[in-house]
Design a protein around this motif. Structure first.
Motif, mmCIF file in Angstrom:
data_model
loop_
_atom_site.group_PDB
_atom_site.id
_atom_site.type_symbol
_atom_site.label_atom_id
_atom_site.label_comp_id
_atom_site.label_asym_id
_atom_site.label_seq_id
_atom_site.Cartn_x
_atom_site.Cartn_y
_atom_site.Cartn_z
ATOM 1 N N GLU A 47 -12.433 92.569 -86.505
ATOM 2 C CA GLU A 47 -14.025 92.768 -87.148
ATOM 3 C C GLU A 47 -14.577 91.349 -87.832
ATOM 4 O O GLU A 47 -15.625 91.357 -88.272
ATOM 5 C CB GLU A 47 -14.047 93.960 -88.028
ATOM 6 N N VAL A 103 -16.675 102.676 -89.636
ATOM 7 C CA VAL A 103 -17.218 102.527 -88.302
ATOM 8 C C VAL A 103 -16.841 103.690 -87.257
ATOM 9 O O VAL A 103 -17.176 104.064 -86.259
ATOM 10 C CB VAL A 103 -16.311 101.278 -87.693
ATOM 11 N N GLY A 108 -19.780 103.706 -85.093
ATOM 12 C CA GLY A 108 -19.686 102.261 -84.583
ATOM 13 C C GLY A 108 -19.554 101.034 -85.421
ATOM 14 O O GLY A 108 -20.193 101.032 -86.529
ATOM 15 N N THR A 109 -19.643 99.889 -84.559
ATOM 16 C CA THR A 109 -19.561 98.670 -85.367
ATOM 17 C C THR A 109 -21.195 98.127 -85.383
ATOM 18 O O THR A 109 -22.053 98.728 -84.477
ATOM 19 C CB THR A 109 -18.829 97.594 -84.661
ATOM 20 N N GLY A 117 -17.875 95.270 -88.971
ATOM 21 C CA GLY A 117 -17.255 96.657 -88.816
ATOM 22 C C GLY A 117 -17.448 97.366 -90.160
ATOM 23 O O GLY A 117 -18.279 97.653 -90.787
ATOM 24 N N ALA A 148 -23.011 98.760 -81.980
ATOM 25 C CA ALA A 148 -23.473 100.123 -81.478
ATOM 26 C C ALA A 148 -24.675 100.334 -82.249
ATOM 27 O O ALA A 148 -25.552 101.025 -81.727
ATOM 28 C CB ALA A 148 -22.471 101.147 -81.737
ATOM 29 N N ASP A 203 -9.964 103.237 -86.507
ATOM 30 C CA ASP A 203 -10.187 102.143 -85.484
ATOM 31 C C ASP A 203 -9.200 101.337 -84.740
ATOM 32 O O ASP A 203 -9.367 100.432 -84.161
ATOM 33 C CB ASP A 203 -11.317 101.264 -86.320
#
Ligand code: MLT
Ligand code: ZN
Length: 482
Positions: free
Chosen positions: A431, A158, A162-163, A154, A166, A388
């Motif tokens: 994460e 993010v 996204g992480t 992550g 993604a 997040d």
């Protein structure tokens, strides 16, 4: 323990040559301990293949001799995910020599990078082509593409893109039988059943060795505004986030919450740091707005207007905007140094947790209260990625605690924190992954269906448990004894 067969070592040495094979204890030593110094392993050889063909050959040979392999990139796992077992039965499979950027396509917005490419080098390489890889974290100077994908990393940016899941558009990996999964093509649509790519992302090297990945690129940042804001509470911080999201939409690139005590640790332990605001505040927020499009509103004026509105609406106490790129970097350094400052400060128990975003402010306060009440003398800092729904909930030892406090207090305090997380509908690993550090807790707390699926997938793809054993997925014996 079964020591690796000398005949296997001999064949590996011949396959990889002196650049790719060593048994030199001094060379191997740094790779036997995780960066936080919590996990210590052993291995008689360090394997460093030069390309995916060599990785496949190593995996096949290891399979033939039933020798476990521990894949390793930058060795910056937070959960002991890349540390070999202590009994010396496994061989370290380093991907660090595979550090080529194979291609950068501005048209598709895709970079194909090998597993050993270091994140900071990836950033630089794509920046030279006017593009950006939009994921970053404190360990960017050592973390590698393979590790980032394998742990679904992550980090601090993010919120918008996204992480790693993604951002990973394709994967090349060697599966436990030595076959190569050729999935680098970044197809927007692909409905051929189970998504092997998504299975490998976050698998912590237990289902295959990632050798390269196709990663999403976005346009480079034209300019940015970084603000430091004093707030009363996590509740106020979340309201502030919603205000900024409502008005700045996509421009918001980072939103991190920092409690006063984490900031003081950084100021005390990290040379050259200073507090951005003059007064004392119980909580702080770092916010970054960016633009890539010159026609869009300048982030500095946008952030100024937003912070004026936030002050007027009582959503913050005080705020400042960095006046230069150097000051923006200095604000980020305060945030990125929390882990390091804490390490310098003394023993602490780290919990990387998530709950639904709307429930996070209540969780942060009530869980911290309960832990402080139950274990007198400890201090609690919850900081990080509020937007997040993920904070690092760290419990620090009382001042007079003995050095082995972590070992004695951890087995009581960490399960307590995790129980609170599960009761709040959250995850005990947001994460950082499971690795070896959270294996038993994952077995204790995961619902039976999740555990059954994890174990069944592992058994189907790596029936001999040769890839990264003792991480993420319990062996049959672990299940019985969490
Ligand atoms: C962070 O957000 O700083 C990292 O995930 C590391 C951590 O402090 O746990
Ligand atoms: Zn984090």
């Amino acid at each position: 323990m079964t020591a690796p067969d000398p005949q296997l070592l001999d064949r590996l040495a011949r396959l990889l040559g002196p650049k790719g094979y060593t048994t030199d204890r001094e060379v191997i030593a740094p790779w036997l301990t995780d960066w936080r110094g919590r996990f210590h392993g052993d291995s008689v050889a360090l394997l460093s293949p030069a390309d995916s063909e060599e990785v496949a050959a190593v995996v096949r040979l290891a399979g033939e001799y039933n020798a476990p392999l521990v894949p390793q990139g930058g060795n910056s796992s937070m959960v002991g995910g890349a540390t070999p077992p202590a009994d010396g039965s496994a061989l370290i499979l380093s991907l660090r020599r595979m550090n080529r950027i194979r291609s950068i396509s501005s048209d598709d917005g895709v970079v194909v990078a090998e597993a050993g490419v270091i994140l900071a080098n990836l950033h630089d390489a794509v920046a030279q082509r006017g593009m950006r890889f939009p994921l970053t974290l404190g360990g960017k100077g050592s973390a590698t593409v393979g590790g980032l994908v394998s742990t679904n990393a992550g980090g601090t940016q993010v919120l918008r893109f996204g992480t790693m899941r993604a951002l990973t558009l394709g994967i090349e990996a060697i599966l436990p039988d030595g076959s190569r999964f050729d999935g680098l093509n970044p197809l927007k649509k692909d409905n051929r059943g189970y998504d092997i790519r998504h299975l490998l992302v976050g698998a912590e090297g237990t289902l295959g060795i990632i050798t390269a990945a196709s990663l999403r690129l976005v346009p480079a940042i034209l300019d940015r505004a970084v603000g430091w804001i004093g707030v009363d509470s996590p509740h106020q911080a979340l309201k502030l986030l919603r205000l900024i999201e409502g008005r700045a939409g996509d421009a918001i690139e980072g939103f991190e919450i920092v409690p006063a005590d984490s900031l003081s640790l950084v100021l005390r332990h990290i040379p050259g740091t200073r507090a951005p605001l003059a007064g004392e505040h119980p909580w702080h927020v770092l916010v970054e707005l960016d633009r890539s499009d010159p026609a869009a509103e300048a982030p500095a004026s946008q952030l100024e207007a937003l912070l004026a509105a936030a002050l007027a609406e009582g959503l913050c106490r005080d705020a400042t905007i960095a006046v230069s790129e150097a000051q923006a970097e200095a604000f980020w350094k305060l945030r990125d140094s929390i882990s390091e400052a804490e390490r310098a400060n003394g023993p602490a128990l780290q919990h990387d947790i998530s709950v639904p975003v709307s429930g996070m402010p209540d969780f942060m306060l009530s869980a911290a209260d309960e832990i402080r009440r139950t274990y007198p003398g400890v201090s609690v800092s919850a900081y990080g990625h509020l937007g997040d729904g993920n904070v690092h909930f760290h419990v620090r030892a009382p001042d007079d605690a003995p050095t082995e406090w972590q070992t004695s207090a951890g087995p009581t305090i960490s399960p307590h924190v995790h129980d609170l997380v599960v009761a709040a509908g959250g995850s005990i690993s947001a994460e950082h992954g499971i690795g070896q550090m959270k294996l038993a807790e994952n077995v204790r707390l995961a619902d039976p269906a999740r555990l059954m699926a994890l174990s069944a997938i592992k058994a189907a793809i790596d029936p001999k448990h040769l890839l990264n054993p003792g991480k993420l997925v319990p062996l049959a014996t672990d299940e019985a004894a969490p």
